[in-house]
Design an enzyme around this catalytic site. Structure first.
Site, short mmCIF file in Angstrom:
data_model
loop_
_atom_site.label_atom_id
_atom_site.label_comp_id
_atom_site.label_asym_id
_atom_site.label_seq_id
_atom_site.Cartn_x
_atom_site.Cartn_y
_atom_site.Cartn_z
N HIS A 88 -37.10 -14.26 19.31
CA HIS A 88 -37.01 -15.00 20.55
C HIS A 88 -37.53 -16.40 20.27
O HIS A 88 -38.69 -16.57 19.85
CB HIS A 88 -37.82 -14.33 21.66
CG HIS A 88 -37.23 -13.02 22.11
ND1 HIS A 88 -38.01 -11.93 22.47
CD2 HIS A 88 -35.94 -12.63 22.24
CE1 HIS A 88 -37.21 -10.94 22.81
NE2 HIS A 88 -35.95 -11.32 22.67
N GLU A 91 -40.99 -17.59 21.30
CA GLU A 91 -42.16 -16.79 20.90
C GLU A 91 -42.48 -17.18 19.46
O GLU A 91 -41.89 -16.68 18.51
CB GLU A 91 -41.84 -15.30 21.05
CG GLU A 91 -41.60 -14.93 22.51
CD GLU A 91 -41.18 -13.48 22.73
OE1 GLU A 91 -41.32 -12.67 21.79
OE2 GLU A 91 -40.70 -13.17 23.84
N HIS A 195 -43.37 -10.85 17.75
CA HIS A 195 -43.05 -11.43 19.05
C HIS A 195 -44.32 -11.98 19.70
O HIS A 195 -45.39 -12.02 19.08
CB HIS A 195 -42.42 -10.36 19.95
CG HIS A 195 -41.03 -9.97 19.54
ND1 HIS A 195 -39.91 -10.31 20.26
CD2 HIS A 195 -40.58 -9.26 18.47
CE1 HIS A 195 -38.83 -9.83 19.67
NE2 HIS A 195 -39.21 -9.19 18.58
N GLU A 286 -46.43 -7.60 19.19
CA GLU A 286 -46.66 -8.66 20.18
C GLU A 286 -48.03 -9.25 19.87
O GLU A 286 -49.04 -8.54 19.92
CB GLU A 286 -46.62 -8.07 21.59
CG GLU A 286 -45.32 -7.35 21.94
CD GLU A 286 -44.21 -8.31 22.33
OE1 GLU A 286 -44.48 -9.52 22.48
OE2 GLU A 286 -43.06 -7.85 22.49
#
Length: 457
Positions: A88, A91, A195, A286
């Site tokens: 992404h 990110e 991410h 994440e």
């Protein structure tokens, strides 16, 4: 005009000198990342190999740097590992961390014992940015910046084939096709994609069709025990991920891990595709509450993630590995290598070298190997904890030709599965020898040239 040319030359050389001094903790644009990777490849030519796996919608190269004792080609017995960042575009922390990981690994080889053992025993592939177009379009906002999608406005982490949903020949974006081709070209064993927007390690499945995989709100894979271990390896080696709720209004993740579906269902995700069709166990990391944190936070983010990035790479040595050979000692391609009790949606198969890798926690496992025209072989193996010795258990299977020339793998040799919507025919794996790349590097002594440059201005 001459002064302008000299100024441009000096700025370019300044960037090279900065690379030589060490990588700054800031956001480097796509051109700067490319220059950095090429400089690293030139300075560490025996340890690295740089190649592009394809191009983005806007024509930017998707550069992958390979690091290891044998960077240019796959070697039997040495597992392939990969990190993917910036899927992404907004990110951005993973992109920064992977560049600093490259610097740490290259500088630490032969001086840092852990780095040396990792690079001697593993071939590591690093794709700092899967979505450079999105990055270039992103804005510096903590959570709501633009740039998540690719240039076509597509979320790349929703664009892969999905084992649990009917796929109406959905168009694959250029970046997704490049990664799918990349997966088919190397026998990857373990992976993580990086991410931002939370602090947690998520593992497959991300999706479900309500079958037997759905258990108490989680979509549980046959290798759930291994995935939980992998996620915990990252979480527990991270300074605070394992503490759970790290972000404002974030869900409380016990031990800093979550099943992907339990967190929220996701169709067309990359980690499920890696696992089901690529035989590569992948988790999603994440790594920051802010998707685009301020640059002042980057040194701290590197400090808390570095031990976890290294520990996770070591897990590629879990379980058992080896070759499947026929009675003449020739590799058997596409032989099924199945672990009793693990009903994978797509059975694991050997590659063109007859190699297999099966990530397993320590314990006793019965492994069954079948191939057309060969007698099936079953063997119970006692698997130790491979990461301690930087090698999985090595075991080769030797098959004998069946007495019936028409023998083929019977349906009973393949476990009952929840059938995916696309064929489980394995991707043609072609462990590459050398990836061609138009590599450019600095051809001058930068410090001397920079000194001359300053005298001219």
């Amino acid at each position: 005009m001459m002064i302008l040319f000299t100024l441009c030359l000096c700025l370019w050389l300044e960037a090279l000198v900065s690379t030589a001094r060490g990588l700054d903790f800031r956001y480097h644009n796509t051109v700067e990342v490319e220059q950095y990777l090429k400089a690293i490849n030139k300075n560490y030519s025996s340890l690295t190999h740089l190649h592009s796996i394809g191009k983005s919608v806007e024509g930017r190269d998707l550069w992958v740097l390979i690091l290891g004792k044998y960077p240019t080609e796959h070697k039997i017995g040495i597992p392939e590992f990969k990190y993917v960042g910036n899927m992404h575009g907004n990110e951005v922390v993973g992109r920064v961390l992977l560049l600093h990981l490259i610097e740490f690994l290259t500088q630490g080889y032969l001086s840092d014992p852990l780095v040396t053992r990792i690079l001697n025993s593993t071939r590591i592939h690093i794709l700092p940015s899967m979505n450079p177009d999105g990055f270039e379009a992103s804005t510096r906002d903590c959570m709501y910046s633009e740039g998540r999608f690719n240039k076509h406005g597509v979320d790349l982490n929703r664009n892969f084939p999905d084992a649990f949903e009917k796929d109406e020949e959905e168009k694959r974006e250029a970046e997704v096709r490049a990664v799918m081709d990349w997966l088919s070209s190397e026998p990857f064993v373990l992976s993580a994609n990086l991410h931002g927007g939370a602090v947690v390690a998520s593992y497959p499945y991300d999706n479900s069709n309500g079958g037997g995989e759905l258990q108490r709100g989680s979509s549980v894979s046959p290798d759930n025990d291994v995935f939980v271990h992998l996620a915990k390896t990252y979480s527990l080696n991270h300074t605070h991920m394992h503490k759970g709720n790290n972000c404002y209004e974030s869900k409380d993740f016990k031990e800093g891990i979550t099943n992907g579906f339990y967190w929220y269902p996701l169709s067309g995700g990359m980690q499920d595709y890696n696992y089901v069709w690529g035989q590569c166990l992948e988790i999603t990391l994440e790594l920051s509450c802010c998707k685009y944190p301020s640059e002042s936070e980057l040194p701290g983010l590197w400090a808390v993630n570095k031990p976890a990035l290294l520990a996770y790479m070591q897990q590629v040595h879990l379980g058992v590995k080896g070759q499947v050979l026929d009675s003449a000692g020739a590799p058997v391609q596409n032989a099924l290598v199945e672990v009793e009790g693990r009903r994978n949606l797509c059975p694991f198969r050997t590659d063109r070298n007859g190699e297999y890798y099966r990530l397993l926690l320590p314990g006793n496992y019965t492994v069954k190997v079948t191939a057309p025209g060969q007698e099936p072989v079953m063997k119970t193996l006692s698997v130790p904890y491979g990461p301690d010795s930087f090698s999985a258990l090595m075991h080769n299977f030797v098959l004998q030709r069946s007495s019936s020339s028409s023998t083929s793998i019977s349906s009973s040799s393949i476990p009952d599965v929840t059938h995916p919507t696309e064929s489980c025919t394995s991707m043609v794996r072609n462990p590459a020898g050398s990836h061609s790349a138009n590599l450019l590097g600095p051809g001058l002594m930068p410090s001397l040239a920079l000194t001359l440059c300053r005298l001219l201005l």
